[in-house]
Design a protein around this motif. Structure first.
Motif, PDB file in Angstrom:
ATOM      1  N   VAL A  20       2.282   8.930   3.063  1.00  0.00           N
ATOM      2  CA  VAL A  20       2.373   7.166   3.711  1.00  0.00           C
ATOM      3  C   VAL A  20       0.749   6.899   4.462  1.00  0.00           C
ATOM      4  O   VAL A  20       0.021   6.328   4.384  1.00  0.00           O
ATOM      5  CB  VAL A  20       3.235   6.278   4.052  1.00  0.00           C
ATOM      6  N   ASP A  23      -1.831   7.771   2.909  1.00  0.00           N
ATOM      7  CA  ASP A  23      -2.854   6.216   2.573  1.00  0.00           C
ATOM      8  C   ASP A  23      -3.295   5.930   3.019  1.00  0.00           C
ATOM      9  O   ASP A  23      -4.513   4.878   2.854  1.00  0.00           O
ATOM     10  CB  ASP A  23      -1.459   5.891   1.164  1.00  0.00           C
ATOM     11  N   ARG A  24      -2.942   5.844   4.368  1.00  0.00           N
ATOM     12  CA  ARG A  24      -3.197   5.047   4.981  1.00  0.00           C
ATOM     13  C   ARG A  24      -4.839   4.603   6.022  1.00  0.00           C
ATOM     14  O   ARG A  24      -4.708   4.303   6.833  1.00  0.00           O
ATOM     15  CB  ARG A  24      -2.296   3.717   6.241  1.00  0.00           C
ATOM     16  N   ASP A 106      15.824   0.346   8.180  1.00  0.00           N
ATOM     17  CA  ASP A 106      14.135  -0.506   7.395  1.00  0.00           C
ATOM     18  C   ASP A 106      14.222   0.116   6.367  1.00  0.00           C
ATOM     19  O   ASP A 106      13.483   1.703   5.994  1.00  0.00           O
ATOM     20  CB  ASP A 106      13.720  -0.936   9.065  1.00  0.00           C
ATOM     21  N   ASP A 107      12.973  -0.383   5.599  1.00  0.00           N
ATOM     22  CA  ASP A 107      12.150  -0.052   5.026  1.00  0.00           C
ATOM     23  C   ASP A 107      10.838   0.541   5.187  1.00  0.00           C
ATOM     24  O   ASP A 107      10.361   0.228   6.502  1.00  0.00           O
ATOM     25  CB  ASP A 107      11.357  -1.435   3.569  1.00  0.00           C
ATOM     26  N   ILE A 108      10.370   1.565   4.795  1.00  0.00           N
ATOM     27  CA  ILE A 108       8.901   2.310   5.224  1.00  0.00           C
ATOM     28  C   ILE A 108       7.690   1.921   5.454  1.00  0.00           C
ATOM     29  O   ILE A 108       7.476   1.702   6.851  1.00  0.00           O
ATOM     30  CB  ILE A 108       8.892   3.628   4.008  1.00  0.00           C
ATOM     31  N   SER A 109       8.017   0.599   4.937  1.00  0.00           N
ATOM     32  CA  SER A 109       6.395  -0.157   5.295  1.00  0.00           C
ATOM     33  C   SER A 109       6.757  -0.749   6.736  1.00  0.00           C
ATOM     34  O   SER A 109       6.147  -1.317   7.353  1.00  0.00           O
ATOM     35  CB  SER A 109       6.197  -1.574   3.903  1.00  0.00           C
ATOM     36  N   GLU A 110       7.891  -0.451   7.183  1.00  0.00           N
ATOM     37  CA  GLU A 110       8.175  -1.651   8.173  1.00  0.00           C
ATOM     38  C   GLU A 110       7.626  -0.507   9.616  1.00  0.00           C
ATOM     39  O   GLU A 110       7.548  -0.994  10.800  1.00  0.00           O
ATOM     40  CB  GLU A 110       9.461  -2.069   8.689  1.00  0.00           C
ATOM     41  N   VAL A 112       4.671   1.693   9.162  1.00  0.00           N
ATOM     42  CA  VAL A 112       3.833   1.184   8.686  1.00  0.00           C
ATOM     43  C   VAL A 112       3.641   0.527   9.612  1.00  0.00           C
ATOM     44  O   VAL A 112       2.475  -0.032  10.943  1.00  0.00           O
ATOM     45  CB  VAL A 112       3.090   1.221   7.242  1.00  0.00           C
ATOM     46  N   PHE A 113       3.699  -0.990   9.391  1.00  0.00           N
ATOM     47  CA  PHE A 113       3.620  -1.594  10.223  1.00  0.00           C
ATOM     48  C   PHE A 113       3.408  -1.630  11.672  1.00  0.00           C
ATOM     49  O   PHE A 113       2.874  -2.596  12.756  1.00  0.00           O
ATOM     50  CB  PHE A 113       4.667  -3.353  10.309  1.00  0.00           C
ATOM     51  N   ASP A 116       0.933   0.180  12.949  1.00  0.00           N
ATOM     52  CA  ASP A 116      -1.170  -0.553  13.556  1.00  0.00           C
ATOM     53  C   ASP A 116      -0.570  -1.385  14.433  1.00  0.00           C
ATOM     54  O   ASP A 116      -1.180  -1.148  15.012  1.00  0.00           O
ATOM     55  CB  ASP A 116      -0.743  -1.048  11.705  1.00  0.00           C
ATOM     56  N   SER A 126      11.576  -3.774  15.736  1.00  0.00           N
ATOM     57  CA  SER A 126      12.234  -3.506  14.330  1.00  0.00           C
ATOM     58  C   SER A 126      13.251  -4.717  14.325  1.00  0.00           C
ATOM     59  O   SER A 126      14.072  -5.130  15.268  1.00  0.00           O
ATOM     60  CB  SER A 126      12.640  -3.384  13.599  1.00  0.00           C
TER      61      SER A 126
END
Length: 457
Positions: A20, A23-24, A106-110, A112-113, A116, A126
């Motif tokens: 992930v 990709d970022r 939590d979702d993996i997008s959490e 990543v956020f 960032d 979170s």
């Protein structure tokens, strides 16, 4: 391009996070042990940010590793990414000096956020962590350092006079702090306050006498010829026919008042703001009072197991002054369930007329209303009257009801025990993670399937 050091002992988790982040447009370094992480830190000074699990192999605590890196001069913004949502870990994380905290639920997008945000110089917690934090703070105030020291000494059996001399305080001051502790932890007795402080991670068992359910309050397993063995008494009862303790659904201790405002698993006293327990069956999990309090394979019964019990012959009787329902198995063995009433607010209601027993099953209803997620826990319970048994139906999770433990036949007969590989982590009874497997005493083991058991080594 910023470089993230990811420290986790699960290869799949490491690979997933790496994929992930690549990709970022992040560069990723990976470590699965504390030694690997320290080696990378010593050799690669271009690390910009660290993502670290709370629990690593060989008993390494992630926070200890972070502390060691910082003491060696390697100071980087750090995010703790952990699957451990137990209250004692949440209480520890609340005091952790880290820039980000994300739960693996939590979702993996959490994550990543969070990366960032922390990479840009900010902090992040979170929403799931904040929910658990609210639960951990469900007291009238955090104990002061003096309160905690008084509680530690009281839990070891020291008397007010001894504590007064050791702490250079008057006995009147010790009484003041006792009152503070009871008020802040919403407890009626010091034993109840101690158990709650342990559960919240405020004090540790290493400084206190270990108290476990033994002797008269330890149930015996009765074989009725059913799929499970049934305890001969209620949780907390000293003898058959006693009510025992009244406990709210998914809580593990008695308390003073049973309302939505005092319920540990909802926010701000709103019954539609319940927490997600992660399953519709808490039997054998960290939310199961019988499993946590008794260990040894004891747990709350499921709806199916109560329905199986209700298929037995039963009749009304009296044990001492308590009306009971007697269940008789096909093999002639029997148990009785007291018609013990239930707790609502601070009052015991319907004792001798009705009795409520929790099952481990519930329905968690979710619905979005005006942009807000509403969640209600609807547990199933068995209702007794003086003359009859009503099959499990919905109940109010905040009420105090009885718990009648059961034990799997294979566990009771010594046939099925967990192999070492199935044990995910070992904690002292206050929830402190242990690395010394040779230590003696009572411990809590968390298994891969999420169940919990108390054992003695």
């Amino acid at each position: 391009m910023k470089t993230v050091l990811v420290i986790d002992d699960h290869p799949i988790v490491l690979a997933g996070i790496q994929s992930v982040l690549l990709d970022r447009k992040y560069k990723v370094e990976k470590a699965s042990t504390a030694a690997e992480a320290l080696k990378i830190c010593n050799s690669d000074k271009n690390i910009d940010l660290i993502v670290c699990d709370l629990s690593l192999q060989e008993g390494t605590d992630g926070l200890d590793l972070i502390r060691s890196m910082r003491e060696s001069g390697f100071i980087r913004p750090t995010i703790v990414y952990t699957m451990h949502e137990e209250l004692w870990n949440i209480a520890t994380l609340m005091k952790a000096d880290v820039e980000g905290i994300v739960l693996k639920g939590d979702d993996i997008s959490e994550l990543v956020f969070a990366i960032d945000r922390v990479a840009s110089g900010r902090t992040y917690r979170s929403a799931a962590f904040d929910e658990r934090r609210t639960e951990a703070l469900n007291t009238d105030g955090i104990l002061s350092a003096v309160d905690i020291e008084v509680l530690r000494r009281l839990s070891k059996g020291e008397h007010n006079r001894d504590i007064s001399a050791a702490m250079c305080l008057s006995e009147k001051s010790i009484e003041y702090h006792r009152s503070n502790i009871l008020r802040k932890l919403c407890s009626r007795t010091m034993a109840e306050a101690t158990r709650r402080a342990i559960r919240l991670g405020i004090i540790t068992v290493l400084c206190m006498a270990v108290s476990v359910t033994t002797g008269a309050e330890t149930p015996e397993a009765v074989d009725l010829g059913l799929s499970v063995l049934w305890a001969d008494r209620n949780l907390g009862a000293g003898a058959q026919g006693e009510a025992g303790e009244y406990i709210a659904f998914a809580e593990t201790e008695e308390k003073t008042a049973y309302t939505w405002a005092s319920y540990l698993h909802c926010d701000n006293g709103d019954m539609f703001q319940c927490h997600d327990l992660g399953s519709d069956n808490i039997s054998g999990t960290v939310y199961d009072a019988a499993a946590v309090r008794l260990g040894g394979g004891w747990r709350m019964p499921t709806v199916a197991e109560f329905e199986e019990l209700c298929a037995c012959e039963y009749s009304s009787a009296t044990e001492g002054e308590m009306p009971v329902i007697v269940f008789v198995g096909a093999n002639g063995n029997s148990i009785n369930l007291p018609v013990a009433g239930y707790m609502s607010n601070e009052r015991l209601l319907r004792k001798g007329a009705e009795g409520i027993y929790w099952t481990g099953n519930c329905e968690i209803e979710e619905e979005e209303y005006e942009g807000e997620l509403m969640r209600l826990i609807s547990p199933f319970n068995l209702l007794l009257t003086r003359e009859s048994v009503i099959s499990p139906t919905y109940g109010n999770a905040s009420l105090g009801a009885c718990v009648r433990p059961v034990k799997d036949r294979s566990t009771a007969l010594g046939g099925a025990t967990s192999s070492p590989a199935s044990v995910r982590a070992v904690y002292s009874v206050d929830g402190l993670k242990l690395s010394d497997s040779g230590a003696k005493g009572f411990y809590i083991e968390i298994l891969d399937d999420g169940t919990v058991r108390k054992v003695r080594k």
